[in-house]
Motif scaffolding. Structure first.
Motif, PDB file in Angstrom:
ATOM      1  N   GLN A 232     -46.984  -0.924 -19.596  1.00 36.98           N
ATOM      2  CA  GLN A 232     -45.542  -0.862 -19.387  1.00 36.98           C
ATOM      3  C   GLN A 232     -44.867  -0.103 -18.450  1.00 36.98           C
ATOM      4  N   ASP A 233     -43.616  -0.481 -17.989  1.00 37.33           N
ATOM      5  CA  ASP A 233     -43.031   0.004 -16.986  1.00 37.33           C
ATOM      6  C   ASP A 233     -43.801   0.061 -15.760  1.00 37.33           C
ATOM      7  N   ASN A 234     -44.532  -0.983 -15.286  1.00 37.32           N
ATOM      8  CA  ASN A 234     -44.928  -1.372 -13.993  1.00 37.32           C
ATOM      9  C   ASN A 234     -44.225  -2.712 -13.539  1.00 37.32           C
ATOM     10  N   THR A 235     -44.203  -3.161 -12.244  1.00 39.56           N
ATOM     11  CA  THR A 235     -43.624  -4.256 -11.938  1.00 39.56           C
ATOM     12  C   THR A 235     -44.681  -5.335 -11.905  1.00 39.56           C
ATOM     13  N   PHE A 236     -44.427  -6.387 -12.941  1.00 39.76           N
ATOM     14  CA  PHE A 236     -45.089  -7.729 -12.687  1.00 39.76           C
ATOM     15  C   PHE A 236     -44.569  -8.868 -12.102  1.00 39.76           C
ATOM     16  N   THR A 237     -43.141  -8.932 -12.651  1.00 35.69           N
ATOM     17  CA  THR A 237     -42.463 -10.400 -12.222  1.00 35.69           C
ATOM     18  C   THR A 237     -43.630 -11.636 -12.508  1.00 35.69           C
ATOM     19  N   HIS A 238     -42.952 -12.690 -11.968  1.00 38.46           N
ATOM     20  CA  HIS A 238     -43.766 -13.795 -12.246  1.00 38.46           C
ATOM     21  C   HIS A 238     -45.337 -13.825 -11.814  1.00 38.46           C
ATOM     22  N   VAL A 239     -45.181 -13.145 -10.621  1.00 41.84           N
ATOM     23  CA  VAL A 239     -46.481 -12.911  -9.903  1.00 41.84           C
ATOM     24  C   VAL A 239     -47.678 -12.224 -10.783  1.00 41.84           C
ATOM     25  N   GLY A 240     -47.240 -11.295 -11.395  1.00 42.19           N
ATOM     26  CA  GLY A 240     -48.181 -10.541 -12.260  1.00 42.19           C
ATOM     27  C   GLY A 240     -48.592 -11.213 -13.549  1.00 42.19           C
ATOM     28  N   ALA A 241     -47.379 -11.907 -13.883  1.00 45.48           N
ATOM     29  CA  ALA A 241     -47.512 -12.761 -15.064  1.00 45.48           C
ATOM     30  C   ALA A 241     -48.413 -13.814 -15.025  1.00 45.48           C
ATOM     31  N   GLU A 242     -48.472 -14.405 -13.878  1.00 43.10           N
ATOM     32  CA  GLU A 242     -49.401 -15.609 -13.632  1.00 43.10           C
ATOM     33  C   GLU A 242     -50.887 -15.259 -13.669  1.00 43.10           C
ATOM     34  N   VAL A 243     -51.158 -14.039 -13.306  1.00 45.23           N
ATOM     35  CA  VAL A 243     -52.428 -13.312 -13.259  1.00 45.23           C
ATOM     36  C   VAL A 243     -52.945 -13.117 -14.695  1.00 45.23           C
ATOM     37  N   LEU A 244     -51.732 -12.208 -15.346  1.00 45.87           N
ATOM     38  CA  LEU A 244     -52.088 -11.838 -16.848  1.00 45.87           C
ATOM     39  C   LEU A 244     -52.621 -13.133 -17.601  1.00 45.87           C
ATOM     40  N   SER A 245     -51.775 -14.320 -17.429  1.00 46.97           N
ATOM     41  CA  SER A 245     -52.039 -15.651 -18.327  1.00 46.97           C
ATOM     42  C   SER A 245     -53.561 -16.134 -18.001  1.00 46.97           C
ATOM     43  N   GLN A 246     -54.035 -15.800 -16.524  1.00 53.04           N
ATOM     44  CA  GLN A 246     -55.301 -16.144 -16.403  1.00 53.04           C
ATOM     45  C   GLN A 246     -56.296 -15.391 -16.956  1.00 53.04           C
ATOM     46  N   VAL A 247     -56.172 -14.046 -17.300  1.00 56.75           N
ATOM     47  CA  VAL A 247     -57.146 -13.388 -17.879  1.00 56.75           C
ATOM     48  C   VAL A 247     -56.950 -12.853 -19.392  1.00 56.75           C
ATOM     49  N   LEU A 248     -56.022 -13.193 -19.784  1.00 56.03           N
ATOM     50  CA  LEU A 248     -55.569 -12.870 -21.061  1.00 56.03           C
ATOM     51  C   LEU A 248     -56.482 -13.715 -22.227  1.00 56.03           C
ATOM     52  N   PRO A 249     -56.774 -14.847 -21.974  1.00 53.95           N
ATOM     53  CA  PRO A 249     -57.629 -15.566 -23.093  1.00 53.95           C
ATOM     54  C   PRO A 249     -59.100 -15.231 -22.966  1.00 53.95           C
ATOM     55  N   GLY A 250     -59.595 -14.279 -22.129  1.00 57.64           N
ATOM     56  CA  GLY A 250     -60.925 -13.664 -22.032  1.00 57.64           C
ATOM     57  C   GLY A 250     -61.047 -12.461 -22.802  1.00 57.64           C
ATOM     58  N   TRP A 251     -59.635 -11.954 -23.282  1.00 58.72           N
ATOM     59  CA  TRP A 251     -59.768 -10.642 -24.067  1.00 58.72           C
ATOM     60  C   TRP A 251     -59.919 -11.140 -25.801  1.00 58.72           C
ATOM     61  N   LYS A 252     -60.880 -11.598 -26.190  1.00 61.94           N
ATOM     62  CA  LYS A 252     -60.856 -12.196 -27.556  1.00 61.94           C
ATOM     63  C   LYS A 252     -60.610 -11.279 -28.787  1.00 61.94           C
ATOM     64  N   LYS A 253     -60.736 -10.073 -28.241  1.00 59.62           N
ATOM     65  CA  LYS A 253     -60.648  -8.862 -29.211  1.00 59.62           C
ATOM     66  C   LYS A 253     -59.141  -8.001 -29.167  1.00 59.62           C
ATOM     67  N   LEU A 254     -58.477  -8.542 -28.137  1.00 59.27           N
ATOM     68  CA  LEU A 254     -57.367  -7.928 -28.222  1.00 59.27           C
ATOM     69  C   LEU A 254     -56.260  -7.694 -29.223  1.00 59.27           C
ATOM     70  N   ARG A 255     -55.891  -6.631 -29.449  1.00 62.93           N
ATOM     71  CA  ARG A 255     -54.902  -6.280 -30.783  1.00 62.93           C
ATOM     72  C   ARG A 255     -53.586  -5.925 -30.473  1.00 62.93           C
ATOM     73  N   GLU A 256     -53.423  -4.882 -29.235  1.00 61.03           N
ATOM     74  CA  GLU A 256     -52.150  -4.786 -28.706  1.00 61.03           C
ATOM     75  C   GLU A 256     -51.887  -4.950 -27.192  1.00 61.03           C
ATOM     76  N   LEU A 257     -50.841  -5.444 -26.981  1.00 62.63           N
ATOM     77  CA  LEU A 257     -50.723  -5.952 -25.330  1.00 62.63           C
ATOM     78  C   LEU A 257     -49.213  -5.365 -25.286  1.00 62.63           C
ATOM     79  N   GLY A 258     -49.053  -4.416 -24.017  1.00 65.03           N
ATOM     80  CA  GLY A 258     -47.916  -3.782 -23.847  1.00 65.03           C
ATOM     81  C   GLY A 258     -47.438  -4.268 -22.151  1.00 65.03           C
ATOM     82  N   VAL A 259     -46.542  -4.917 -22.275  1.00 63.04           N
ATOM     83  CA  VAL A 259     -46.146  -5.292 -20.756  1.00 63.04           C
ATOM     84  C   VAL A 259     -44.493  -5.092 -20.942  1.00 63.04           C
ATOM     85  N   GLY A 260     -43.970  -4.288 -21.547  1.00 62.01           N
ATOM     86  CA  GLY A 260     -42.616  -4.166 -21.362  1.00 62.01           C
ATOM     87  C   GLY A 260     -42.144  -3.387 -20.323  1.00 62.01           C
TER      88      GLY A 260
END
Length: 435
Positions: A232-260
């Protein structure tokens, strides 16, 4: 679990321990007992002579698993810190059971980080590291990351000869440290070398889009066992969101995600995130932090669709305050009802703060005239990323030379404001028996 008899604590007493006599007057129990599991010296100010007196008492402990050294140098000069922390950390190196250390709220910038770097390179038993609000800056942050990379090599080497299991590094908390984009190549290497990490919290570090890309694709992508990620409180914009969308499915045990507070944006960033969640690989996700991201009614509706399709069966709480929709929005109401129903079906009568939506104390009006704003920002971001591309390649090759202005800011006092979530995490780790 720790018990009163297994804990020695001077926490929060506001003591000023300058001399050896000062230290001795408060440490009789440490002298008489060498089997403490938890020790907390947090919330006092300890000078170098006092640290020298404490060192042999710490090194004599045979069962220590957790030590809290947060906020122990308030009002101390920068020149006092290196010898003081060196005495303490050197005394901890022989303690093979010590797995958790909290060093938050101490100044470890470029002029004071060397003893910490030396310790992190060598302490093979380390599992949980908490470094929050230390004023590192990008250059000292790079040194810390490089030390943790070297630690990975030493752990691997130790496994070849050790008869006892060598633990993995599982937790890194390094928030409010001005790490910036410049230190991200080093941190990416660190995460790549520690693929068994379970908790990573790097909030409020002024990391911009290129840094987010490096951090996610170059590092965290390899951490398949990740359970908690807070950026949280870093600068993603759609650029970071696109990369996050690529790697997120690989974290199958993820319980908490903070990108506020990351400027995900109305549609592009939020849409990409929801598309990734819709793949159904985040079945363990319980908490989603999305505050202050300019998310509008469409974004809430898109998330609701993913939830209604059963792609997030474990989701119990979503934080959305500070976005751009009306509190009475139908999609918001439906999401609230869905999460409340899940709480009732789970039979949870505990803290409602663990379930549902957060309080909407700071919503913004959804101004239709601003609908094109994100597209304009996105174009500016794309241009900026392109301009920085070559510079980032050079930074990756020469990480230690980046952004020398960190040294100019070295003399700034580390803020004494506490991060409550980090304190809670440290407390939980301190109460956990490491087997």
């Amino acid at each position: 679990m720790s018990t009163p008899n297994s804990t020695f604590s001077l926490e929060g007493r506001g003591l000023k321990l300058d001399t050896e006599d000062d230290a001795n007057s408060h440490t009789q129990d440490l002298k008489s007992t060498t089997t403490y599991e938890h020790i907390s010296l947090s919330g006092n100010t300890i000078g170098a002579p006092a640290c020298t007196a404490l060192a042999p008492l710490l090194s004599a402990q045979t069962s220590l698993t957790f030590i809290n050294l947060a906020d122990i140098f308030t009002s101390r000069l920068l020149t006092e810190i290196p010898p003081a922390i060196s005495s303490l950390l050197t005394s901890l190196l022989p303690l093979h059971s010590l797995s958790t250390i909290d060093l938050s709220d101490n100044a470890f910038g470029l002029k004071t980080q060397a003893p910490l770097v030396d310790f992190l390179k060598q302490h093979v038993p380390l599992q949980h590291l908490i470094l929050n609000n230390n004023g590192l800056g990008p250059e000292a942050g790079t040194h810390i990351a490089d030390a943790l990379s070297e630690l990975a090599d030493r752990k691997a080497e130790a496994r070849k000869s050790s008869k006892s299991p060598i633990p993995n590094l599982e937790t890194i908390v390094c928030g409010r440290n001005r790490l910036e984009t410049g230190s991200m190549p080093a941190w990416a290497r660190t995460f790549q070398k520690h693929p068994h990490l379970k908790t990573v919290k790097m909030v409020q570090n002024a990391i911009r889009q290129p840094g987010i890309q490096m951090l996610l694709l170059g590092g965290l992508k390899h951490c398949a066992e990740l359970e908690v990620l807070d950026l949280q409180d870093n600068t993603f914009t759609h650029v970071g969101a696109e990369v996050l969308s690529q790697v997120l499915p690989g974290w199958k045990k993820l319980r908490e995600l903070g990108v506020g507070d990351s400027l995900l944006g109305r549609k592009r960033g939020m849409g990409m995130l929801c598309d990734a969640l819709a793949k159904g690989e985040s079945k363990e996700l319980r908490l989603l932090r999305l505050q202050y991201n300019e998310i509008d009614s469409w974004g809430v509706g898109r998330l609701l669709k993913v939830v209604n399709e059963g792609k997030l069966p474990a989701l119990r709480r979503v934080e959305l305050n500070g976005n751009k929709f009306a509190e009475e929005d139908e999609g918001v109401a439906q999401l609230r009802r869905t999460l409340e129903t899940r709480r009732e079906e789970a039979g949870e009568d505990g803290d409602k703060g663990d379930w549902g939506l957060d309080e909407f104390s700071d919503l913004e009006e959804d101004d239709s005239e601003e609908e094109e704003e994100e597209e304009e920002v996105a174009e500016e971001v794309d241009s900026e990323v392109q301009e920085q591309k070559e510079a980032e390649k050079e930074r990756e090759k020469k990480a230690e030379g980046i952004l020398r202005d960190a040294e100019e800011e070295e003399g700034r006092n580390v803020s004494q404001k506490k991060d409550e979530e980090v304190d809670v995490l440290a407390e939980k780790l301190g109460k956990t028996e490491i087997i």
